[in-house]
Design a protein around this motif. Structure first.
Motif, short mmCIF file in Angstrom:
data_model
loop_
_atom_site.label_atom_id
_atom_site.label_comp_id
_atom_site.label_asym_id
_atom_site.label_seq_id
_atom_site.Cartn_x
_atom_site.Cartn_y
_atom_site.Cartn_z
N GLN A 150 45.15 36.84 39.22
CA GLN A 150 44.48 36.99 37.92
C GLN A 150 43.59 35.80 37.62
N MET A 151 44.11 34.59 37.85
CA MET A 151 43.31 33.40 37.56
C MET A 151 42.10 33.31 38.49
N GLN A 152 42.28 33.70 39.75
CA GLN A 152 41.16 33.65 40.70
C GLN A 152 40.01 34.53 40.21
N GLY A 153 40.34 35.70 39.66
CA GLY A 153 39.30 36.57 39.12
C GLY A 153 38.60 35.96 37.93
N CYS A 154 39.34 35.22 37.10
CA CYS A 154 38.74 34.56 35.94
C CYS A 154 37.86 33.39 36.36
N TYR A 155 38.29 32.66 37.41
CA TYR A 155 37.51 31.51 37.86
C TYR A 155 36.11 31.91 38.32
N ARG A 156 35.92 33.16 38.74
CA ARG A 156 34.63 33.60 39.27
C ARG A 156 33.48 33.28 38.32
N GLN A 157 33.72 33.43 37.00
CA GLN A 157 32.60 33.22 36.07
C GLN A 157 32.89 32.23 34.94
N SER A 158 34.15 31.88 34.72
CA SER A 158 34.46 31.01 33.58
C SER A 158 34.52 29.53 33.93
N TYR A 159 34.56 29.21 35.24
CA TYR A 159 34.65 27.81 35.66
C TYR A 159 33.72 27.57 36.84
N LYS A 160 33.19 26.35 36.96
CA LYS A 160 32.27 26.00 38.03
C LYS A 160 33.04 25.47 39.24
N ASN A 161 32.59 25.90 40.43
CA ASN A 161 33.15 25.39 41.69
C ASN A 161 34.68 25.50 41.71
N ALA A 162 35.19 26.65 41.26
CA ALA A 162 36.64 26.83 41.15
C ALA A 162 37.08 28.01 42.01
N ASN A 163 37.69 27.69 43.15
CA ASN A 163 38.22 28.73 44.03
C ASN A 163 39.52 28.23 44.62
N GLN A 164 40.61 28.89 44.29
CA GLN A 164 41.92 28.45 44.77
C GLN A 164 41.99 28.43 46.29
#
Length: 634
Positions: free
Chosen positions: A504-518
């Motif tokens: 779930q968090m990985q899907g949110c990181y796609r657009q809500s945070y920069k350079n964020a990929n678990q």
């Protein structure tokens, strides 16, 4: 609006003494209120008995204005206006056509398409056979409701003939066991009044207890349309939206003002309103407020839901801050004095009117915190209306869409701020938010958090405490997440720890945070990379697991063609664990079963939620099976 001030004596039927109401009336800028008389019906009185008693009060106190506030009081107003020509008001027939749901359909329906209906007499010896005939005409699923009731009393969705028979028998039992309860089918309460003031040969259903059976209208939106008739001139006031709650049979509740719909749709809605009101005026409606409710169907057509020959308590609460110089009561006070009214301008403030409905009532003080309600009186962005105290006796209605004794109005400079205030108030006064119809109440990640900085700091303290211990036990070069409860007393408690990344968090990181990929953290493990907290992009995201109460063939539950099309939408991301024809498994005791994750994104929290609701409407074939239904106001 201009006039010389003149004295008026006001009588408010079906109402107990209310100092706040009286003070508001005395502040009317166009008339001088000399006296306010509150009058309520006695337990054993019929409607005609009560009207006769009110007539004596009118004569004794030289009353020249009647102020109706509920459906029943419109009949008192109309009768007094007929018997006292100096008192402005509507005809009895116009009020009756708005009140009686079958006659509303017959005489007033001016929707873009008309809704078929049938009636069933609760006292007919052939009631059950008549029910079968009604379903043959209307089809299934259907909606049944008493033709002369209010407050959503007795409303029920029926899926088959047995459901309809059960609903009819329940209504008849409720009437027989509660003969003095005016919200139930109650022909004896009205009968003598209608014989004196209404042409019962023209309207024979007035003397019978009937229910109306209509098709179940699975509308996508509902609007309340408000205005008044002054000296036979129709004056539009406002259109408001209503939130949709898909887990309920009566899906629409909670007015939001002003509407967010585009101008061309608003014009069509006003056309329906003007059509209804033109007919009302032809039947003698005058010097009164009225509102109608209009459905927008999946095919875009507008259909009339109901007509109310009075002002709206919900709308009045919204007018307090969302519109300038807008008070329904003041229109009544100045009736017959040549006042000219125009559509009130918006203030730029948003408002919501939320009826706090419970599935079953008990002592009000057990359901709501009355101390907190008292404190909220000082909050300028909150307005509370109560019809019962903490220890008062309250009544549960069979077949209703919920029972209530409290209205909550919240205000804000944006739609989002107003909704957030509503959520905060409900958290404070009652537990009825989150997904409280589920045992596992929390689902659907929203990023980023909206909590204040001091609370975020406390949450991080819990996380750092957990992770310090994890490191001591050898945890390294991995992702982890924890879940933390905030309790009613404000304390933070650990829910669970996961020694991995989160889908779930990985899907949110796609657009809500920069350079964020678990995943990239794992790929670079052991190579001396240094990581910092990823910055936010300013975009909002949600991770919604599409859970159903019971699984079947996935293609029966969701539209896979629409899911495929959504791959090109930059504000949507879909994850599937099964195809349309794959075999899926139901898990006993779970919080629902799933094979799909929906991620939506937006430049605001409101836009992201709206996108989520729109996507689910598009792809979910059986929304009634969702264990976590969502709506625009979340």
């Amino acid at each position: 609006m201009s006039s010389t001030r003149s004295d008026v004596s006001v009588l408010i039927p079906f109402s107990n003494e209310n100092k706040e109401k009286e003070e508001t009336l005395r502040q009317c800028p166009s008339v001088q209120v000399s006296e306010v008389i509150f009058s309520n019906i006695d337990e054993k009185e019929t409607l005609l008995d009560y009207v006769q008693r009110v007539k004596k009060l009118v004569a004794e106190h030289n009353v020249n204005i009647i102020l109706p506030t509920i459906d029943l009081s419109t009949f008192v107003h109309a009768a007094i206006a007929k018997d006292f020509p100096h008192i402005p008001g509507p005809s009895v027939e116009s009020c009756y056509l708005a009140f009686h749901k079958a006659y509303t359909r017959q005489y007033l329906d001016s929707g873009e398409s008309q809704t078929p209906y049938d009636v069933v007499d609760l006292d007919s010896p052939t009631m059950l056979q008549d029910a079968e005939r009604a379903l043959e005409k209307i089809g299934l699923p259907a909606f049944v409701k008493p033709a002369a009731a209010f407050d959503t009393f007795g409303v029920a969705k029926v899926e088959n003939l047995e459901d309809l028979k059960r609903a009819l028998l329940n209504l008849r039992t409720m009437r027989d066991e509660n003969p003095g309860f005016t919200s139930s089918p109650s022909a004896p309460f009205f009968k003598d009044y209608f014989k004196q003031y209404l042409d019962v040969e023209k309207h024979p259903l007035a003397l019978r207890d009937v229910v109306i059976v209509e098709p179940y209208l699975d509308a996508v939106a509902l609007y309340t349309v408000d205005g008044c008739v002054v000296d036979k001139e129709i004056v539009p006031w406002t259109i408001t939206d209503e939130l949709r709650f898909d887990h309920q049979e009566a899906k629409f509740m909670t007015v939001i003002a002003p509407t967010s719909e585009p101008a061309d749709l608003q014009e069509r809605i006003w056309n329906v309103y003007m059509g209804v009101m033109t007919r009302m005026v032809q039947f003698g409606f005058n010097n009164c407020f009225t509102n109608i409710e209009v459905f927008r169907m999946k095919d875009g057509q507008l259909r009339l839901c109901e007509v109310n020959a009075r002002g709206s308590k919900q709308m009045q609460g919204c007018y307090r801050q969302s519109y300038k110089n807008a008070n329904q009561d003041y229109v009544y006070l100045a009736a017959g004095r040549g006042m000219k009214y125009t559509t009130p301008p918006q203030t730029g403030r948003w408002s919501s009117a939320y009826i706090v409905k419970f599935d079953k009532l008990e002592r009000p003080g057990n359901l709501m915190d009355f101390d907190q309600l008292e404190k909220l009186k000082s909050d300028p962005d909150v307005y509370i209306l109560l019809s019962a105290g903490p220890d008062d006796e309250v009544t549960n209605f069979t077949g209703s869409a919920g029972c209530h004794f409290c209205w909550v109005f919240t205000y804000g400079d944006s739609r989002e701020a107003m909704i957030r205030k509503l959520v905060d108030v409900l958290k404070l006064i009652t537990d009825e938010l989150r997904f409280d119809h589920q045992e596992a109440k929390f689902m659907t990640v929203i990023a980023p958090t909206s909590e204040p900085a001091d609370l975020q700091e406390r949450i991080w303290d819990v996380y750092m405490g957990v992770m310090t211990r994890m490191v001591q036990f050898g945890f390294n070069n991995c992702f982890t997440n924890i879940e933390v409860f905030r309790m009613k007393d404000g304390q933070l408690r650990l829910c669970e720890v996961n020694a991995r990344g989160s889908k779930q968090m990985q899907g949110c990181y796609r657009q809500s945070y920069k350079n964020a990929n678990q995943d990239y953290v794992y790929l670079a493990a052991g190579r001396g990379m240094k990581y910092t907290t990823p910055p936010q992009t300013g975009r909002w995201s949600s991770a919604y697991i599409v859970k159903f109460d019971k699984l079947e063939r996935p293609g029966n539950l969701m539209d896979f063609d629409q899911l495929e099309k959504l791959k090109s939408d930059p504000d949507v991301y879909i994850l599937l664990s099964a195809g349309p024809d794959d075999e899926v498994t139901n898990f006993t005791g779970s919080a629902g079963c799933h094979f799909c994750w929906v991620f939506t994104y937006g430049d605001s929290r409101e836009a992201m939620i709206r996108k989520l609701v729109d996507v689910l409407k598009l792809v979910v074939k059986k929304p009634e099976r969702l264990t976590y239904p969502v709506h625009y106001g979340m």
